[in-house]
Design an enzyme around this catalytic site. Structure first.
Site, short mmCIF file in Angstrom:
data_model
loop_
_atom_site.label_atom_id
_atom_site.label_comp_id
_atom_site.label_asym_id
_atom_site.label_seq_id
_atom_site.Cartn_x
_atom_site.Cartn_y
_atom_site.Cartn_z
CG ASN A 84 50.21 25.55 48.75
OD1 ASN A 84 50.91 24.97 47.93
ND2 ASN A 84 49.83 24.93 49.94
CG HIS A 114 35.73 44.84 34.37
ND1 HIS A 114 36.56 44.86 33.64
CD2 HIS A 114 36.06 43.55 35.20
CE1 HIS A 114 37.55 43.84 33.38
NE2 HIS A 114 37.35 43.30 34.73
#
Length: 184
Positions: A84, A114
């Site tokens: 969507n 990270h």
């Protein structure tokens, strides 16, 4: 020595500013920009762009722009996947999505991670793949974090943050996302 692209796909530390990676991201972001600017009646153009963006599944995917991804080439879709409006798929590692999966508006599927070490984080990152099996429904605004597998026929409630893998046939909701009950 492996290329930065190979290191990235393997989930190892890599330099996201590597020239090849920058070029790959620019290519798909240009394609996404064209897709996002296309008109609803430009079905053939949208289909062609989806074939160029996705590694597999661009021929049967249905999506409502805007749609954003990092590389596209690391996203493998099964048959008849639906995105969507306003979905974000960050594919620094492989993302595999099974047949007949549906994603509500604003869903994020994330593979980048990270380092906790600030000095490393300045120049390097790594990732973990995401697998979403068949017939899964992900509610609007849900966030799927790196390294997660979601089992077949599972439903993830809107706004959930999926930080751990989920089994087949369950309803799971919340932050952090937890199994509420089995689906029969």
């Amino acid at each position: 020595m492996s290329s930065e692209f190979e290191k990235m796909l393997a989930g190892k530390l890599y330099n996201a500013f590597d020239a090849e990676l920058v070029q790959r991201r620019e290519r798909v972001r240009d394609l996404c920009q064209l897709l996002n600017a296309s008109r609803e009646t430009e079905r053939d153009l949208r289909r062609q762009l989806c074939l160029e963006i996705f590694k597999k599944g661009g021929d049967t995917v249905a999506l409502q722009p805007p749609f954003f991804c990092d590389y596209g080439s690391n996203i493998e879709l099964g048959e008849h996947v639906f995105f969507n409006f306003n979905c974000i798929v960050l594919d620094v590692c492989e993302i595999t999505i099974g047949d007949y999966c549906q994603f509500g508006s604003g869903v994020q599927i994330l593979t980048p991670l990270h380092p906790l070490n600030a000095k490393l984080r300045r120049n390097e990152e790594f990732g973990a793949p995401v697998t979403i099996r068949s017939d899964v429904w992900i509610g609007s605004g849900a966030i799927i974090l790196p390294g997660v597998t979601i089992g077949s026929r599972t439903v993830v409630g809107a706004g959930s943050v999926v930080a751990r893998s989920l089994p087949d046939n369950v309803l799971a909701v919340g932050n952090p996302c937890q199994v509420v009950r089995e689906i029969e």
